[in-house]
Design a protein around this motif. Structure first.
Motif, PDB file in Angstrom:
ATOM      1  N   SER A 592     -53.921  -6.187  15.271  1.00 37.14           N
ATOM      2  CA  SER A 592     -54.072  -7.531  14.694  1.00 37.14           C
ATOM      3  C   SER A 592     -55.476  -7.781  14.171  1.00 37.14           C
ATOM      4  O   SER A 592     -55.708  -8.742  13.439  1.00 37.14           O
ATOM      5  N   HIS A 655     -60.684 -12.150   7.876  1.00 32.60           N
ATOM      6  CA  HIS A 655     -59.329 -12.670   7.944  1.00 32.60           C
ATOM      7  C   HIS A 655     -59.067 -13.683   6.822  1.00 32.60           C
ATOM      8  O   HIS A 655     -57.948 -13.764   6.307  1.00 32.60           O
ATOM      9  N   GLU A 656     -60.099 -14.450   6.472  1.00 33.77           N
ATOM     10  CA  GLU A 656     -59.956 -15.453   5.425  1.00 33.77           C
ATOM     11  C   GLU A 656     -59.671 -14.813   4.060  1.00 33.77           C
ATOM     12  O   GLU A 656     -59.116 -15.451   3.175  1.00 33.77           O
ATOM     13  N   LEU A 658     -57.679 -12.317   3.514  1.00 34.58           N
ATOM     14  CA  LEU A 658     -56.322 -11.759   3.461  1.00 34.58           C
ATOM     15  C   LEU A 658     -55.331 -12.768   2.892  1.00 34.58           C
ATOM     16  O   LEU A 658     -55.485 -13.982   3.075  1.00 34.58           O
ATOM     17  N   GLU A 659     -54.306 -12.241   2.221  1.00 36.74           N
ATOM     18  CA  GLU A 659     -53.218 -13.089   1.753  1.00 36.74           C
ATOM     19  C   GLU A 659     -52.278 -13.387   2.920  1.00 36.74           C
ATOM     20  O   GLU A 659     -52.305 -12.708   3.955  1.00 36.74           O
ATOM     21  N   SER A 660     -51.401 -14.358   2.721  1.00 35.13           N
ATOM     22  CA  SER A 660     -50.534 -14.799   3.825  1.00 35.13           C
ATOM     23  C   SER A 660     -49.619 -13.691   4.324  1.00 35.13           C
ATOM     24  O   SER A 660     -49.409 -13.547   5.537  1.00 35.13           O
ATOM     25  N   TRP A 661     -49.062 -12.893   3.405  1.00 31.37           N
ATOM     26  CA  TRP A 661     -48.146 -11.830   3.833  1.00 31.37           C
ATOM     27  C   TRP A 661     -48.892 -10.750   4.623  1.00 31.37           C
ATOM     28  O   TRP A 661     -48.324 -10.135   5.525  1.00 31.37           O
ATOM     29  N   GLN A 662     -50.182 -10.547   4.286  1.00 31.57           N
ATOM     30  CA  GLN A 662     -50.971  -9.586   5.044  1.00 31.57           C
ATOM     31  C   GLN A 662     -51.270 -10.100   6.441  1.00 31.57           C
ATOM     32  O   GLN A 662     -51.255  -9.351   7.422  1.00 31.57           O
ATOM     33  N   LYS A 663     -51.519 -11.391   6.545  1.00 31.53           N
ATOM     34  CA  LYS A 663     -51.741 -11.994   7.862  1.00 31.53           C
ATOM     35  C   LYS A 663     -50.491 -11.893   8.721  1.00 31.53           C
ATOM     36  O   LYS A 663     -50.559 -11.640   9.938  1.00 31.53           O
ATOM     37  N   ASP A 664     -49.299 -12.052   8.088  1.00 29.13           N
ATOM     38  CA  ASP A 664     -48.042 -11.949   8.832  1.00 29.13           C
ATOM     39  C   ASP A 664     -47.841 -10.540   9.401  1.00 29.13           C
ATOM     40  O   ASP A 664     -47.352 -10.365  10.522  1.00 29.13           O
ATOM     41  N   THR A 667     -49.715  -9.842  12.622  1.00 27.75           N
ATOM     42  CA  THR A 667     -49.191 -10.501  13.829  1.00 27.75           C
ATOM     43  C   THR A 667     -47.736 -10.126  14.097  1.00 27.75           C
ATOM     44  O   THR A 667     -47.036 -10.804  14.850  1.00 27.75           O
ATOM     45  N   ASN A 668     -47.259  -9.049  13.445  1.00 22.04           N
ATOM     46  CA  ASN A 668     -45.880  -8.584  13.669  1.00 22.04           C
ATOM     47  C   ASN A 668     -45.713  -8.146  15.131  1.00 22.04           C
ATOM     48  O   ASN A 668     -46.459  -7.294  15.619  1.00 22.04           O
TER      49      ASN A 668
END
Length: 792
Positions: A592, A655-656, A658-664, A667-668
């Motif tokens: 993560s 972290h800021e 990163l795009e939203s899908w990368q953040k998801d 945290t998988n």
């Protein structure tokens, strides 16, 4: 479940890099391409045989018709015959000579079969085997050819070479022309139970009677075809017969009280059968169960008669590749009509009273069952009769007639005939097998002299299907994958594609292994729907024609859209075996990148590690910092897994970005399992996994064999699951003939076996001493004998 740090790496990136490293090893080592196509092995397609596996638009085959008269001398067991052979040359070639098979010459005293037979390896030999060893070299069988002439009566030059005879034609036989050849001959029948073989006679001492099963009895045209030319390889006992289709007109003269069963349709019923027998045959045509044409009581009366007269039985058969017959005064005869689709057949059984109560119950039923089942996977049975005869031959097939051996035994105490479980299923199985041979090779006319598996293997596969349809839990000998594993891991084997005369273990190689391979294709690799369609397409394409292995391989792929070259190569061209193993199981999770999360995860893993033995034993020893707390600092309050503000700041900054899908993805919460597999046997196969989860649910996973295409020795598979895996089983249903199931489980399972307990006997020391002296003396004698043999 606990995972050590050695099996729970931090980053998912490492998992992917590990997968790549396995495949990259193949580029450094010698690349063993198990999936390369068979193009360089199979013959080039042409106008006779296409790349799709169908007969080409110029396909041809010869036509050979026979008009034969034969007589059996029941006193001397001598066979005398004369024949007219009409040979139609449908090939594009001009022929200067014809090759004929003289298979009975195998029984000549100086035949290659007898001269190349080897000494038995066992020190113990049965009386029957020893009798055959003694009498076989003495018996001088084979043909006595008394005439070979053209249609005008002019003698033709011929040369006999072992089991083959070359007849030189008076003029070249052009394409489309035919020639007639007349041959007169005789030979001595042999006692089959003494000398073996596929035909002969059985003598019944109790009532002084003979039962004749006669096959390979006349000079037959050898096959001439596009892929081989003349198939004139010598007959050494294993490679059976490669013959041409034709029409037969055969007259068989036997003692007047004999009953004859033969290939074809009886032409003179009114001359050889009684009115009662003819009436019963008519009833049998529409009967729901077998009708006795000759009853047991009538057969017993017949075997006591001794007619000095003869009768001639006249048979005709159309479009068959061979002709066989049986004759005896001992026969019981039952029959039942069979109509299905385009089939309109009389199923008939001929057997002596010695065959009951087994034969009257099962023989004709097994014939009908075979035709019903085989027709599902091939074509409707096309011939007018299908016959099973009980005689000395254990099991052998010819067009429309089969010879089958099992009988009950006489109980010495009760005087009644009984049969064992093994005998019952042995009879049903052998009848299914031999009647099934009418489909392969009597109709789908493969070259048996070259490839035994093309008829025996395919037929054994269909036999397995028919047996399983006979009753639930039928004890089939061949077909189940587990039954072939001992053979496949042995050193005493050759590829299935080996010539018939060079096979080491005939039953396993030509029957068991190809039958198992086809069953695995049907159940595991192709699936029943695709396999059954393709197999039936092969049978339909090549019925009454002569296919080669390439035609079978190509048709199965053409009709299914499944690339099977890897399968044919591994199972048919090599002696590799199946031994897939689970090596390691890894559990991964995405990193993560959050220092608080990741450091806590590492701390948890570290806490699971066992304490080092020195640490455990040092707990009660004096420690300096206990007396001097001034030596403690920041690092004593925070372990090595504590995240720092610098770590957090760096994480927040990156972290800021990163795009939203990368953040998801970071945290998988899924569990990423990587399973390592090894191929120890060399034969690539699909990977069949049965997964059990921690909540006791299960999942079956089918991974095609193509996973091995870049590395045939080691592969890894990634499984992404939301649940924790507790067990993994490889080929749990034993579908692939894996020879070692002990490496198929994670976690490993104990190998189960048992040991026997026995009560120890008190030893007689003097007796043991005397026995030891005998053993020493015997060993000395054996050693001397071996040295003498080596000296020779």
């Amino acid at each position: 479940m606990k995972y050590s740090t050695s099996t729970a790496l931090i980053g998912l990136v490492l998992a992917f890099s590990g997968l790549l490293s396995v495949d990259s090893q193949a580029s450094k080592a010698a690349f063993d391409d198990k999936f390369r196509q068979l193009g360089e092995v199979l013959p080039t397609p042409n106008i006779y045989r296409t790349a799709s596996g169908t007969p080409g638009h110029k396909y041809w085959q010869q036509q050979v018709d026979y008009d034969i008269s034969i007589a059996i001398d029941d006193k001397t067991q001598r066979l005398t015959g004369e024949q007219i052979m009409d040979y139609q040359n449908n090939s594009p070639d001009t022929l200067r000579y014809l090759w004929l098979q003289l298979d009975q010459n195998r029984m000549k005293r100086d035949s290659a079969y007898k001269m190349t037979s080897r000494a038995p390896s066992e020190k113990k030999v049965t009386f029957d085997s020893f009798r055959q060893l003694v009498e076989s070299p003495i018996f001088d069988g084979g043909y006595g050819i008394t005439k070979v002439s053209a249609s005008n009566g002019k003698a033709l030059h011929y040369v006999i070479n072992g089991t083959m005879m070359r007849v030189d034609l008076p003029k070249p036989l052009k394409s489309g022309a035919s020639v007639e050849i007349n041959i007169n001959w005789h030979y001595q029948l042999h006692e089959q139970k003494v000398l073996g073989g596929r035909s002969g006679y059985e003598y019944f001492k109790e009532d002084d009677n003979y039962l004749y099963e006669v096959a390979s009895w006349f000079p037959r045209a050898a096959a001439y075809y596009d892929a081989k030319g003349w198939q004139n390889k010598q007959f050494l006992g294993n490679g059976e017969f490669t013959l041409e289709f034709g029409d037969y007109d055969v007259k068989i003269t036997v003692p007047a009280d004999h009953i004859v069963a033969a290939t074809g349709v009886l032409q003179n019923e009114s001359k050889v059968l009684t009115s009662t027998q003819r009436k019963r045959l008519k009833q049998a045509k529409k009967a729901k169960k077998p009708v006795l044409i000759i009853t047991p009581a009538e057969a017993l009366a017949n075997e006591k008669s001794r007619s000095s007269k003869t009768k001639t039985w006249h048979f005709r058969a159309k479009n068959v590749r061979d002709f066989a017959f049986a004759s005896s005064r001992k026969f019981i005869w039952d029959a039942q009509g069979y109509q299905q689709g385009n089939s309109n057949t009389m199923a008939m059984s001929f057997y002596p009273n010695e065959g009951n109560p087994l034969w009257e119950k099962y023989s004709t039923e097994a014939i009908i069952h075979t035709m019903e089942q085989y027709s599902k996977y091939t074509f409707d049975y096309p011939y007018p009769v299908s016959i099973s005869v009980n005689g000395p031959v254990g099991g052998m097939e010819y067009p429309m007639i089969t010879f089958n051996g099992p009988r009950p035994t006489l109980d010495d105490e009760t005087g009644e005939k009984t049969y064992s479980r093994r005998t019952k299923y042995g009879l049903v199985g052998v009848i299914i097998h031999e009647v099934g041979h009418n489909y392969f090779p009597m109709i789908v006319n493969s070259d048996e002299r070259q490839w035994t598996w093309m008829d025996e293997g395919l037929n054994t596969f269909l036999q397995f299907l028919a047996e399983q349809a006979w009753e639930e839990g039928y004890p089939s000998r061949r077909g189940h994958a587990t039954n072939i594993t001992s053979y496949m891991k042995s050193d005493n084997q050759v590829p299935i594609m080996t010539n018939s005369e060079s096979i080491l273990q005939f039953g396993n190689n030509a029957y068991g292994k190809p039958a198992t391979a086809l069953n695995i294709l049907r159940e595991t690799i192709m699936g029943r729907e695709l396999f059954d369609f393709a197999f039936k397409e092969y049978a339909q394409r090549w019925k009454f024609k002569r296919p080669t292995p390439a035609d079978f391989f190509r048709t199965m792929e053409d009709a299914s859209a499944v690339d099977l070259d890897w399968f044919w190569r591994g199972w048919f061209y090599t002696t590799d075996h199946v031994d897939l193993a689970i090596d390691n199981v890894y559990l991964y999770r995405p990193n993560s990148q959050n220092p608080d999360v990741e450091e806590a995860w590492e701390r948890a893993l570290d806490n699971e590690q066992p304490e080092f033995i020195s640490d455990l034993r040092n707990k009660n020893q004096w420690i300096r910092t206990q007396d001097k707390p001034e030596l403690l600092d920041f690092y004593n309050d925070h372990d090595k897994f504590t995240a720092t503000n610098a770590d957090r700041n760096k994480y927040n900054e990156e972290h800021e970005k990163l795009e939203s899908w990368q953040k998801d993805l970071l945290t998988n919460n899924s569990k990423f399992y990587v399973i390592d597999f090894s191929n120890h046997g060399g034969l690539v196969m699909p990977i069949l996994l049965d997964i059990t989860y921690a909540d006791n649910t299960t999942e079956h996973i089918y991974i095609p064999a193509e996973i091995w295409r870049k590395n045939s020795k080691k592969v890894s598979k990634l499984l992404i699951r939301d649940k924790e895996i507790s067990e993994i089983a490889l080929d749990a249903k034993w579908q692939t003939a894996d020879v070692n199931i002990n490496n198929n489980y994670w976690p490993a399972r104990p190998i189960q076996s048992r040991f026997d307990l026995y009560k120890e006997k008190k030893k007689d020391m003097m007796r043991d001493y005397n026995e030891a002296l005998k053993d020493i003396s015997a060993e000395k004698i054996n050693n001397e004998a071996e040295h003498q043999e080596e000296g020779k």
